[in-house]
Design a protein around this motif. Structure first.
Motif, PDB file in Angstrom:
ATOM      1  N   THR A  30       0.848  -1.165   0.013  1.00 57.15           N
ATOM      2  CA  THR A  30      -0.016  -0.070   0.019  1.00 57.15           C
ATOM      3  C   THR A  30       0.739   1.354  -0.058  1.00 57.15           C
ATOM      4  O   THR A  30       2.031   1.106   0.109  1.00 57.15           O
ATOM      5  N   ASP A  31       0.102   2.377   0.114  1.00 54.95           N
ATOM      6  CA  ASP A  31       1.184   3.660  -0.309  1.00 54.95           C
ATOM      7  C   ASP A  31       2.003   3.725  -1.047  1.00 54.95           C
ATOM      8  O   ASP A  31       3.350   4.193  -0.544  1.00 54.95           O
ATOM      9  N   VAL A  32       2.054   3.217  -2.420  1.00 56.94           N
ATOM     10  CA  VAL A  32       3.159   3.174  -3.069  1.00 56.94           C
ATOM     11  C   VAL A  32       3.470   4.631  -3.470  1.00 56.94           C
ATOM     12  O   VAL A  32       2.456   5.176  -4.059  1.00 56.94           O
ATOM     13  N   LEU A  33       4.794   5.116  -3.827  1.00 55.00           N
ATOM     14  CA  LEU A  33       4.557   6.522  -3.900  1.00 55.00           C
ATOM     15  C   LEU A  33       6.013   6.515  -4.634  1.00 55.00           C
ATOM     16  O   LEU A  33       7.346   5.957  -4.427  1.00 55.00           O
ATOM     17  N   PHE A  34       6.276   7.386  -5.667  1.00 56.30           N
ATOM     18  CA  PHE A  34       7.527   7.639  -6.581  1.00 56.30           C
ATOM     19  C   PHE A  34       7.679   8.959  -6.513  1.00 56.30           C
ATOM     20  O   PHE A  34       7.042   9.884  -6.269  1.00 56.30           O
ATOM     21  N   SER A  35       9.112   9.215  -6.155  1.00 59.39           N
ATOM     22  CA  SER A  35       9.535  10.692  -6.036  1.00 59.39           C
ATOM     23  C   SER A  35      10.865  10.920  -6.807  1.00 59.39           C
ATOM     24  O   SER A  35      11.478   9.928  -7.320  1.00 59.39           O
ATOM     25  N   HIS A  36      11.095  12.061  -6.805  1.00 57.25           N
ATOM     26  CA  HIS A  36      12.335  12.663  -7.392  1.00 57.25           C
ATOM     27  C   HIS A  36      13.008  13.829  -7.150  1.00 57.25           C
ATOM     28  O   HIS A  36      11.936  14.771  -6.739  1.00 57.25           O
ATOM     29  N   ARG A  37      14.111  13.643  -6.622  1.00 59.59           N
ATOM     30  CA  ARG A  37      15.012  14.831  -6.058  1.00 59.59           C
ATOM     31  C   ARG A  37      16.292  14.948  -6.518  1.00 59.59           C
ATOM     32  O   ARG A  37      17.161  13.887  -6.396  1.00 59.59           O
ATOM     33  N   GLY A  38      16.813  15.972  -7.199  1.00 60.07           N
ATOM     34  CA  GLY A  38      18.090  15.947  -7.530  1.00 60.07           C
ATOM     35  C   GLY A  38      18.343  14.797  -8.874  1.00 60.07           C
ATOM     36  O   GLY A  38      17.663  14.650  -9.565  1.00 60.07           O
ATOM     37  N   GLY A  39      19.276  14.277  -8.635  1.00 56.63           N
ATOM     38  CA  GLY A  39      19.775  13.128  -9.343  1.00 56.63           C
ATOM     39  C   GLY A  39      19.304  11.805  -9.049  1.00 56.63           C
ATOM     40  O   GLY A  39      19.819  10.617  -9.451  1.00 56.63           O
ATOM     41  N   GLN A  40      18.293  11.544  -7.815  1.00 61.97           N
ATOM     42  CA  GLN A  40      17.968  10.446  -7.620  1.00 61.97           C
ATOM     43  C   GLN A  40      16.255  10.406  -7.672  1.00 61.97           C
ATOM     44  O   GLN A  40      15.468  11.123  -7.406  1.00 61.97           O
ATOM     45  N   SER A  41      15.790   8.970  -8.090  1.00 61.92           N
ATOM     46  CA  SER A  41      14.480   8.884  -7.875  1.00 61.92           C
ATOM     47  C   SER A  41      14.170   7.931  -6.732  1.00 61.92           C
ATOM     48  O   SER A  41      15.148   7.044  -6.405  1.00 61.92           O
ATOM     49  N   ALA A  42      12.895   7.751  -6.222  1.00 62.49           N
ATOM     50  CA  ALA A  42      12.876   6.491  -5.338  1.00 62.49           C
ATOM     51  C   ALA A  42      11.261   6.132  -5.288  1.00 62.49           C
ATOM     52  O   ALA A  42      10.454   6.627  -5.852  1.00 62.49           O
ATOM     53  N   VAL A  43      11.331   4.873  -5.039  1.00 59.70           N
ATOM     54  CA  VAL A  43      10.073   4.322  -4.820  1.00 59.70           C
ATOM     55  C   VAL A  43       9.916   3.879  -3.332  1.00 59.70           C
ATOM     56  O   VAL A  43      10.821   3.369  -2.721  1.00 59.70           O
ATOM     57  N   ALA A  44       8.548   4.092  -2.742  1.00 64.99           N
ATOM     58  CA  ALA A  44       8.569   3.904  -1.348  1.00 64.99           C
ATOM     59  C   ALA A  44       7.031   3.043  -1.247  1.00 64.99           C
ATOM     60  O   ALA A  44       6.144   3.486  -2.004  1.00 64.99           O
ATOM     61  N   PHE A  45       6.965   2.295  -0.368  1.00 58.72           N
ATOM     62  CA  PHE A  45       5.863   1.592  -0.074  1.00 58.72           C
ATOM     63  C   PHE A  45       5.747   0.848   1.123  1.00 58.72           C
ATOM     64  O   PHE A  45       6.814   0.963   1.880  1.00 58.72           O
ATOM     65  N   LYS A  46       4.318   0.476   1.767  1.00 56.52           N
ATOM     66  CA  LYS A  46       4.376  -0.226   2.992  1.00 56.52           C
ATOM     67  C   LYS A  46       3.792  -1.613   2.558  1.00 56.52           C
ATOM     68  O   LYS A  46       2.969  -1.804   1.655  1.00 56.52           O
ATOM     69  N   ALA A  47       4.339  -2.462   3.383  1.00 55.97           N
ATOM     70  CA  ALA A  47       3.914  -3.918   3.009  1.00 55.97           C
ATOM     71  C   ALA A  47       4.466  -4.975   4.430  1.00 55.97           C
ATOM     72  O   ALA A  47       5.501  -4.306   4.792  1.00 55.97           O
ATOM     73  N   GLY A  48       3.544  -5.639   4.670  1.00 58.80           N
ATOM     74  CA  GLY A  48       4.036  -6.549   5.698  1.00 58.80           C
ATOM     75  C   GLY A  48       4.287  -5.698   7.211  1.00 58.80           C
ATOM     76  O   GLY A  48       5.122  -6.388   7.807  1.00 58.80           O
ATOM     77  N   GLY A  49       3.554  -4.722   7.246  1.00 57.01           N
ATOM     78  CA  GLY A  49       3.857  -3.958   8.428  1.00 57.01           C
ATOM     79  C   GLY A  49       5.126  -3.166   8.658  1.00 57.01           C
ATOM     80  O   GLY A  49       5.554  -2.684   9.654  1.00 57.01           O
ATOM     81  N   ARG A  50       5.709  -2.842   7.397  1.00 58.73           N
ATOM     82  CA  ARG A  50       6.911  -2.466   7.241  1.00 58.73           C
ATOM     83  C   ARG A  50       6.854  -1.105   6.147  1.00 58.73           C
ATOM     84  O   ARG A  50       6.012  -1.205   5.302  1.00 58.73           O
ATOM     85  N   GLN A  51       7.770  -0.427   6.265  1.00 54.21           N
ATOM     86  CA  GLN A  51       7.810   0.696   5.252  1.00 54.21           C
ATOM     87  C   GLN A  51       9.307   0.405   4.366  1.00 54.21           C
ATOM     88  O   GLN A  51      10.198   0.211   5.085  1.00 54.21           O
ATOM     89  N   PHE A  52       9.317   0.497   3.323  1.00 56.34           N
ATOM     90  CA  PHE A  52      10.409   0.324   2.523  1.00 56.34           C
ATOM     91  C   PHE A  52      10.658   1.499   1.354  1.00 56.34           C
ATOM     92  O   PHE A  52       9.658   2.113   0.971  1.00 56.34           O
ATOM     93  N   ARG A  53      11.698   1.766   1.207  1.00 51.70           N
ATOM     94  CA  ARG A  53      12.210   2.923   0.440  1.00 51.70           C
ATOM     95  C   ARG A  53      13.519   2.510  -0.589  1.00 51.70           C
ATOM     96  O   ARG A  53      14.583   1.996   0.048  1.00 51.70           O
ATOM     97  N   ILE A  54      13.430   2.474  -1.823  1.00 57.09           N
ATOM     98  CA  ILE A  54      14.339   2.098  -2.707  1.00 57.09           C
ATOM     99  C   ILE A  54      14.650   3.423  -3.609  1.00 57.09           C
ATOM    100  O   ILE A  54      13.884   3.848  -4.173  1.00 57.09           O
TER     101      ILE A  54
END
Length: 163
Positions: A30-54
């Motif tokens: 859930t809460d899948v989010l894509f973002s971009h700042r400077g020279g980096q992009s990220a995907v963040a999400f929640k699953a299995g009771g945890r938050q993740f950010r790549i």
């Protein structure tokens, strides 16, 4: 010979992001989010009771060129933009494939979601496991000494006690 599929040439960055979002949603994230700042992009999400950010670095132009207005400069800028766009398209495609593999391993019971994405678990304080462990691992390799991991909630030295 590498096919366009494996090179990622035939997939737009947007198509890869949509694929990532759908794959995560299909897995139950859930809460899948894509973002971009400077020279980096990220995907963040929640699953299995945890938050993740790549976080993924993207190639960027090394600055703006002086515009003289001649055709050669224009062609050079266009060629540079195409190279950057292609490289970033391939990066998004590679990330989509990596996430597919991780989710597939978790779905098959070969691994857990947390073990597959462990480096990307977001800890309290908004840092990932990788952010916290990378300097410790680097120091251990430079010193040749095994790192110690202790529970910061315990007084120093008590974390080595086995109960």
């Amino acid at each position: 010979m590498t096919s366009p599929y494996t090179r990622g040439d035939s997939f737009s960055s947007e198509a890869s992001r949509k694929h990532i979002g759908q794959a995560l949603a299909d897995y139950g994230a859930t809460d899948v989010l894509f973002s971009h700042r400077g020279g980096q992009s990220a995907v963040a999400f929640k699953a299995g009771g945890r938050q993740f950010r790549i976080v993924m670095p993207l190639l960027q132009s090394e600055g703006t060129m002086a515009v003289r207005g001649d055709a050669a400069d224009s062609r050079l800028r266009e060629a540079n933009a195409k190279v950057l766009e292609r490289a970033n398209r391939k990066s998004w495609h590679a990330l989509a494939l990596a996430i597919d593999g991780k989710l597939g391993a978790a779905a098959a019971g070969i691994a857990t979601l947390e073990s597959e994405f462990l480096a990307h678990v977001v800890l309290p304080g908004n840092h990932t496991v990788l952010d916290e462990l990378e300097p410790i691992i680097d120091s251990a390799y430079r010193s040749g000494l095994r790192p110690t991991f202790r529970d910061p909630a315990l007084p120093y030295g008590l974390s080595n006690i086995v109960l």
